[in-house]
Scaffold this active site. Structure first.
Site, PDB file in Angstrom:
ATOM      1  N   LYS A 110      44.046  39.277  41.515  1.00 26.79           N
ATOM      2  CA  LYS A 110      45.079  40.292  41.769  1.00 26.79           C
ATOM      3  C   LYS A 110      46.486  39.750  41.534  1.00 26.79           C
ATOM      4  O   LYS A 110      47.423  40.025  42.287  1.00 26.79           O
ATOM      5  CB  LYS A 110      44.953  40.850  43.188  1.00 26.79           C
ATOM      6  CG  LYS A 110      43.576  41.428  43.495  1.00 26.79           C
ATOM      7  CD  LYS A 110      43.472  41.966  44.895  1.00 26.79           C
ATOM      8  CE  LYS A 110      42.074  42.491  45.162  1.00 26.79           C
ATOM      9  NZ  LYS A 110      41.912  43.028  46.524  1.00 26.79           N
ATOM     10  N   LYS A 195      50.414  46.932  42.827  1.00 28.03           N
ATOM     11  CA  LYS A 195      50.401  47.366  44.235  1.00 28.03           C
ATOM     12  C   LYS A 195      50.959  46.277  45.140  1.00 28.03           C
ATOM     13  O   LYS A 195      51.512  46.567  46.206  1.00 28.03           O
ATOM     14  CB  LYS A 195      49.001  47.795  44.658  1.00 28.03           C
ATOM     15  CG  LYS A 195      47.891  46.776  44.467  1.00 28.03           C
ATOM     16  CD  LYS A 195      47.595  45.973  45.695  1.00 28.03           C
ATOM     17  CE  LYS A 195      46.424  45.031  45.470  1.00 28.03           C
ATOM     18  NZ  LYS A 195      46.061  44.231  46.642  1.00 28.03           N
ATOM     19  N   ASP A 248      43.790  51.289  46.560  1.00 22.51           N
ATOM     20  CA  ASP A 248      44.212  49.891  46.695  1.00 22.51           C
ATOM     21  C   ASP A 248      45.695  49.800  47.032  1.00 22.51           C
ATOM     22  O   ASP A 248      46.117  48.949  47.825  1.00 22.51           O
ATOM     23  CB  ASP A 248      43.909  49.155  45.386  1.00 22.51           C
ATOM     24  CG  ASP A 248      43.745  47.658  45.588  1.00 22.51           C
ATOM     25  OD1 ASP A 248      43.552  47.229  46.733  1.00 22.51           O
ATOM     26  OD2 ASP A 248      43.815  46.923  44.597  1.00 22.51           O
TER      27      ASP A 248
END
Length: 335
Positions: A110, A195, A248
């Site tokens: 991520k 995000k 998410d």
């Protein structure tokens, strides 16, 4: 249940690597697990749990083969799951001499490999000739802390090879883990990166005492911002409201477990970047991602006011108070 499978190796020693290992051991007899520091491995074997992260999760260490040699775990594993901070990945893989081309590799990182502003799947393809159909992405919405507590959680497994994606999903599914499959590795990975940046913005606003009404507008504008970016980078038909994207974003922007929101909150309260990083003693991926996304977007020219605001606060020493006030006015306009 125990599924007969190729040998799975987990690379990373943090909370997410620990949660992934817990999920895998619900279904497979044994795993390989890489730690950079031998002393951590020794303590883990002695105590039966990770001495630094998710210490309430107990492991049967007879079902784990521990490694401190990256080449050895790669040689001994058929499937590799990467769960290290993106900033550490090149350092670990610079020591790699073993061939990765025949391994199925899933990124749970991520983050972006910031030295070259590459997604992890792109980094693997460019530097190690791993075909794109041999890479995948593990995304949320899912926090390691809730996996540790066996609270119902959801994973998105993205990859271009449907059979491999489906088989890996079976390895992590359980009574408390549901999975969704996707073929959108670029959109899923970029969304997971973005995000984190957005969550820093949410934290900064929280630290500045903006309320729930503003946060609702911030997040609703943020998912539009993410859609504009991923559509520009990889234009395919995708539902941005699905869990891999909107879900998410929501869990990272609002959760008490979000490192990026915590980091942003400290910045909003007046901490310097260095002071916030030192006090957290954990890596907030969004800090590095903000710079990388800003650089990548110089090519695409997508309107990204939230990400740009985070970048100016973190890297141009702009006042959070003034920057968020300016952003608030912009988010209130029709768009």
């Amino acid at each position: 249940m125990n599924i007969k499978t190729d040998k799975v190796g987990v690379i990373g020693s943090g909370s997410w690597a620990t949660a992934i290992s817990k999920m895998l051991l619900e279904n497979v007899n044994e795993i390989n697990w890489f730690f950079r520091k031998p002393e951590i491995t020794e303590q883990f074997i002695k105590d039966g749990y990770n001495p630094r992260y998710l210490r309430d999760v107990e492991f049967d260490t007879s079902r784990i083969t521990f490694y401190n040699d990256i080449n050895k775990i790669v040689e001994d594993s058929d499937i590799l799951v990467l769960a290290v901070p993106s900033a550490f990945l090149p350092k670990i893989f610079n020591e790699l001499k073993s061939d990765l081309k025949n391994k199925y590799i899933l990124s749970g990182i991520k983050g972006i490999v910031s030295e070259e502003n590459l997604l992890v799947v792109e980094y693997l393809n460019r530097h190690f000739d791993v075909p794109f159909d041999m890479v995948g992405v593990i995304s949320g919405p899912c926090h390691a802390e809730e996996v540790a507590q066996e609270k119902l959680s959801y994973l998105t497994i993205a990859g271009m090879d449907e059979d491999r994606v489906s088989k890996f999903a079976q390895l992590v599914e359980s009574d408390y883990i549901y999975t969704t499959l996707s073929d959108d590795i670029w959109g899923t990975e970029y969304s997971a990166v973005l995000k984190n940046v957005i969550s820093i913005a949410a934290g900064i606003a929280h630290g500045l005492r903006y309320g729930d009404n503003f946060q609702a507008v911030l997040i609703s504008r943020a998912i539009q911002e993410i859609k504009r970016f991923v559509d520009a980078v990889h234009p395919i038909d995708r539902d941005i409201k699905s869990p891999a994207y909107l879900g998410d974003l929501l869990v990272t922007a609002y959760s008490q477990f979000s490192r990026n929101r915590m980091f942003g909150t400290m910045i909003g309260k007046g901490y310097s970047v260095k002071a916030a990083q030192w006090e957290m003693n954990m890596i907030a991926e969004g800090y590095y991602a903000a710079k990388s996304i800003h650089a990548i977007n110089e090519h695409y020219g997508v309107s990204m006011p939230i990400s740009d605001t985070v970048y100016t606060i973190l890297y141009e020493d702009t006042s959070p108070l003034r920057a968020v006030a300016k952003l608030a006015r912009k988010l209130g306009m029709n768009s």
